[in-house]
Motif scaffolding. Structure first.
Motif, mmCIF file in Angstrom:
data_model
loop_
_atom_site.group_PDB
_atom_site.id
_atom_site.type_symbol
_atom_site.label_atom_id
_atom_site.label_comp_id
_atom_site.label_asym_id
_atom_site.label_seq_id
_atom_site.Cartn_x
_atom_site.Cartn_y
_atom_site.Cartn_z
ATOM 1 N N SER A 185 0.914 -1.226 -0.034
ATOM 2 C CA SER A 185 0.047 -0.016 -0.053
ATOM 3 C C SER A 185 1.004 1.463 0.103
ATOM 4 O O SER A 185 0.318 2.283 -0.748
ATOM 5 C CB SER A 185 -1.006 -0.051 1.182
ATOM 6 N N PHE A 186 2.044 1.187 0.699
ATOM 7 C CA PHE A 186 2.780 2.380 0.745
ATOM 8 C C PHE A 186 3.473 2.824 -0.643
ATOM 9 O O PHE A 186 3.685 3.854 -1.120
ATOM 10 C CB PHE A 186 3.763 2.246 1.779
ATOM 11 N N GLN A 187 3.832 1.476 -1.303
ATOM 12 C CA GLN A 187 4.716 1.838 -2.568
ATOM 13 C C GLN A 187 3.362 2.340 -3.563
ATOM 14 O O GLN A 187 3.816 3.379 -4.709
ATOM 15 C CB GLN A 187 4.912 0.406 -3.079
ATOM 16 N N ASN A 188 2.193 1.869 -3.691
ATOM 17 C CA ASN A 188 1.431 2.281 -4.554
ATOM 18 C C ASN A 188 0.047 2.936 -4.249
ATOM 19 O O ASN A 188 -0.376 3.713 -5.230
ATOM 20 C CB ASN A 188 0.556 0.767 -5.136
ATOM 21 N N ASN A 189 -0.061 3.626 -3.173
ATOM 22 C CA ASN A 189 -0.834 4.647 -2.813
ATOM 23 C C ASN A 189 -0.279 5.913 -2.463
ATOM 24 O O ASN A 189 0.663 6.126 -1.851
ATOM 25 C CB ASN A 189 -1.710 4.172 -1.544
ATOM 26 N N PRO A 190 -0.650 6.947 -3.490
ATOM 27 C CA PRO A 190 0.011 8.225 -3.404
ATOM 28 C C PRO A 190 -0.628 9.009 -2.251
ATOM 29 O O PRO A 190 0.127 10.094 -1.925
ATOM 30 C CB PRO A 190 -0.536 9.051 -4.651
ATOM 31 N N ARG A 191 -1.381 8.763 -1.430
ATOM 32 C CA ARG A 191 -1.948 9.411 -0.381
ATOM 33 C C ARG A 191 -1.305 8.986 1.265
ATOM 34 O O ARG A 191 -1.654 9.418 2.077
ATOM 35 C CB ARG A 191 -3.461 9.258 -0.015
ATOM 36 N N VAL A 192 -0.342 7.928 0.855
ATOM 37 C CA VAL A 192 0.329 7.510 2.221
ATOM 38 C C VAL A 192 1.263 8.440 2.901
ATOM 39 O O VAL A 192 1.851 9.312 2.209
ATOM 40 C CB VAL A 192 0.803 6.193 2.049
ATOM 41 N N ASN A 193 1.400 8.147 3.877
ATOM 42 C CA ASN A 193 2.782 8.922 4.701
ATOM 43 C C ASN A 193 3.884 8.111 5.322
ATOM 44 O O ASN A 193 3.644 6.721 5.310
ATOM 45 C CB ASN A 193 2.199 9.709 5.661
ATOM 46 N N LEU A 194 4.712 8.443 5.994
ATOM 47 C CA LEU A 194 5.629 7.525 6.747
ATOM 48 C C LEU A 194 5.262 6.828 7.926
ATOM 49 O O LEU A 194 5.781 5.828 8.242
ATOM 50 C CB LEU A 194 6.883 8.312 7.273
ATOM 51 N N TRP B 46 10.618 8.737 -6.669
ATOM 52 C CA TRP B 46 9.631 8.468 -5.795
ATOM 53 C C TRP B 46 9.977 8.798 -4.291
ATOM 54 O O TRP B 46 9.135 9.272 -3.273
ATOM 55 C CB TRP B 46 9.068 7.072 -5.956
ATOM 56 N N ILE B 47 11.255 8.533 -4.073
ATOM 57 C CA ILE B 47 11.812 8.844 -2.764
ATOM 58 C C ILE B 47 11.710 10.435 -2.485
ATOM 59 O O ILE B 47 11.369 10.919 -1.413
ATOM 60 C CB ILE B 47 13.358 8.314 -2.631
ATOM 61 N N GLU B 48 12.061 11.177 -3.317
ATOM 62 C CA GLU B 48 12.280 12.500 -3.202
ATOM 63 C C GLU B 48 10.555 13.124 -3.335
ATOM 64 O O GLU B 48 10.379 13.868 -2.232
ATOM 65 C CB GLU B 48 12.876 13.281 -4.395
ATOM 66 N N SER B 49 9.746 12.419 -3.833
ATOM 67 C CA SER B 49 8.481 13.129 -3.558
ATOM 68 C C SER B 49 7.810 12.483 -2.129
ATOM 69 O O SER B 49 7.203 13.333 -1.513
ATOM 70 C CB SER B 49 7.386 12.439 -4.494
ATOM 71 N N ILE B 50 8.217 11.334 -1.577
ATOM 72 C CA ILE B 50 8.071 11.143 -0.289
ATOM 73 C C ILE B 50 8.553 12.010 0.907
ATOM 74 O O ILE B 50 8.034 12.436 1.789
ATOM 75 C CB ILE B 50 8.372 9.492 0.094
ATOM 76 N N ARG B 51 10.067 12.173 0.459
ATOM 77 C CA ARG B 51 10.593 13.329 1.352
ATOM 78 C C ARG B 51 9.864 14.576 1.439
ATOM 79 O O ARG B 51 9.598 15.362 2.564
ATOM 80 C CB ARG B 51 11.890 13.441 0.769
ATOM 81 N N ALA C 69 6.785 14.626 3.443
ATOM 82 C CA ALA C 69 7.076 14.627 4.947
ATOM 83 C C ALA C 69 7.580 15.856 5.517
ATOM 84 O O ALA C 69 7.220 16.127 6.419
ATOM 85 C CB ALA C 69 8.254 13.540 5.073
ATOM 86 N N GLN C 70 8.238 16.543 4.556
ATOM 87 C CA GLN C 70 8.778 18.132 5.074
ATOM 88 C C GLN C 70 7.289 19.111 5.036
ATOM 89 O O GLN C 70 7.429 19.780 6.201
ATOM 90 C CB GLN C 70 9.714 18.538 4.062
ATOM 91 N N ASN C 71 6.465 18.663 4.351
ATOM 92 C CA ASN C 71 5.365 19.769 4.278
ATOM 93 C C ASN C 71 4.439 19.402 5.339
ATOM 94 O O ASN C 71 3.933 20.394 6.063
ATOM 95 C CB ASN C 71 4.504 19.444 2.936
ATOM 96 N N THR C 72 4.670 18.079 5.745
ATOM 97 C CA THR C 72 3.756 17.631 7.077
ATOM 98 C C THR C 72 4.304 17.833 8.416
ATOM 99 O O THR C 72 3.663 17.654 9.375
ATOM 100 C CB THR C 72 3.127 16.304 6.902
#
Length: 454
Positions: free
Chosen positions: A140-149, A235-240, A243-246
């Motif tokens: 789910s974390f890999q394929n769902n764009p709405r997930v967080n850390l 994809w890693i940069e988008s997750i980072r 995370a910074q925005n939140t």
């Protein structure tokens, strides 16, 4: 504020109470009804639940230290409920609108009651639940764009719980070894192995890891998922950035992925250790079974049994006297086929033994060749002439030597020994694989000698 600071001091009195088991079972009955009643029970319902439990199990409640004579006149159900309320395991809330008294379970007590349930019931195996949770969370974390850390942290928590479950399984193996040694008869030991170890470990826990392959079904998919996430830099940069925005900057996404992958490596190591412990237990069981089968006829078994009986008696001197009247303990040959005591040899035997050892000392390579009279038969010059005589275009190929007799074969052996020395004129051409040549009754590798560069 941490929940543990809310626990009253009287709460721990349950574990010191003479009625400990009764109180724990009462809490389990109340908690079961508590869940099916939308977590809302009246005092009357609790008394009825405990009364039904008492009628079913015929409880004999002992007197507590702080109970008065008036308290002892109440019913067993009322005494149990009153003690649980007084000690803080249950909490009383008065509803003045409906004029009823409600019973609730505090948060800290709910944690302990859940532990009591796990200790007294058999639920779905943790090893199966956690591996499925890790797989579903990572996917789910890999394929769902709405997930967080937080989802990645959940996968890490489940990985650690799975490691903990395997570690507990590994550390609890010692109780099976202890039960194994306590069995005195063949039938008891076989029953313990089949109904104890096989049912509790092999079928319920070890079986799930090895036979059903639940862990190995998901292992490769999880590792592939982790590898794909790590290699996708965009994809890693988008997750980072998300995370910074939140404001979620406690751990980096790559750090969490590394921790999860390291946890799976630990799981494989623990399963390997489980394999070793399982094999060790099976060997111990077979050894113990053989011992019990031959214990009444084997001399060693009888001696061990005799020594165990002597050790259990208080008056050991009297037992030893009675045993000595029946058997000669000083004559050790009667205890086994091999004597437990070897008589010392005389000094003459010792000296003669040393002389034999000196005569049969290990020989060096040169001494062996001298004994075979091979090295002294041919000089270095003769070996060099042998190599040069069969050399064509600067290479001596032993495959071209057609007439192989005993003399030629001995020279070939010495030529190879000569080529390994630093001061030799020739060396063997190194190849990865050497073919074996069958030449009459001789068999040797296809060696090629070339001049050694100075």
């Amino acid at each position: 504020m941490q929940i543990r600071f809310e626990i009253p001091a009287s709460f721990w009195g349950l574990f010191r109470s003479v009625n400990r088991e009764i109180y724990i079972e009462s809490l389990l009955y109340i908690n079961e009804e508590y869940q099916y009643s939308n977590y809302f029970l009246t005092k009357e319902i609790c008394v009825q639940i405990l009364s039904d439990m008492n009628a079913k199990k015929q409880i004999q409640l002992m007197r507590e230290e702080d109970e008065t004579e008036t308290d002892l006149l109440e019913t067993t159900a009322s005494r149990i409920l009153k003690w649980l309320l007084k000690s803080g395991w249950l909490k009383k809330i008065d509803d003045y609108n409906t004029m009823t008294t409600n019973i609730v379970i505090p948060d800290y007590a709910a944690i302990f009651i859940e532990a009591f349930e796990r200790l007294s019931s058999e639920e779905m195996e943790e090893t199966e639940v956690y591996i499925q949770n890790v797989y579903a969370t990572l996917f789910s974390f890999q394929n769902n764009p709405r997930v967080n850390l937080n989802m990645l942290r959940t996968a890490l928590i489940n990985t650690r719980k799975l490691n903990k479950a395997l570690q507990d399984m590994l550390h609890n193996m010692d109780k099976f070894f202890e039960r194994l040694l306590n069995k005195e008869t063949y039938g008891e030991l076989l029953q313990e192995h089949l109904n104890g170890y096989v049912e509790e470990i092999v079928k319920k826990k070890y079986h799930i890891l090895k036979t059903s392959d639940n862990f190995y079904i998901y292992k490769m998919d999880i590792k592939k998922c982790l590898r794909d996430m790590r290699e996708d830099e965009q994809w890693i940069e988008s997750i980072r950035k998300k995370a910074q925005n939140t404001g979620d900057t406690k751990e980096d996404v790559l750090e969490l992925l590394d921790l999860i992958e390291r946890g799976f490596d630990d799981i494989e190591h623990r399963i390997s250790n489980m394999d070793k412990e399982h094999s060790k237990y099976v060997r111990a069981t077979v050894t113990r079974l053989n011992y019990l089968l031959s214990g009444e006829t084997d001399t060693k078994g009888l001696v061990v049994k005799l020594l165990n009986q002597i050790a259990q008696k208080k008056d050991k001197e009297e037992i030893l006297k009675r045993v000595s009247q029946k058997m000669n303990l000083s004559f050790f040959e009667i205890l086994s086929g091999k004597s437990l005591y070897k008589r010392r040899k005389s000094r003459a035997d010792f000296i003669s033994q040393m002389e034999v050892e000196e005569e049969t000392a290990d020989l060096a390579k040169e001494d062996v060749l001298k004994l075979n009279r091979i090295q002294t038969r041919y000089s270095v010059a003769e070996i060099e002439n042998f190599i040069e005589a069969h050399m064509e275009d600067g290479i001596m190929d032993i495959q071209n030597v057609e007439n192989m007799d005993e003399e030629t074969f001995e020279k070939l052996i010495l030529a190879y020994d000569y080529s390994t020395k630093k001061n030799s004129k020739y060396r063997v051409l190194e190849e990865e694989e050497l073919e074996m040549i069958e030449n009459g009754r001789y068999r040797y590798p296809d060696l090629k000698f070339i001049p050694r560069k100075s």
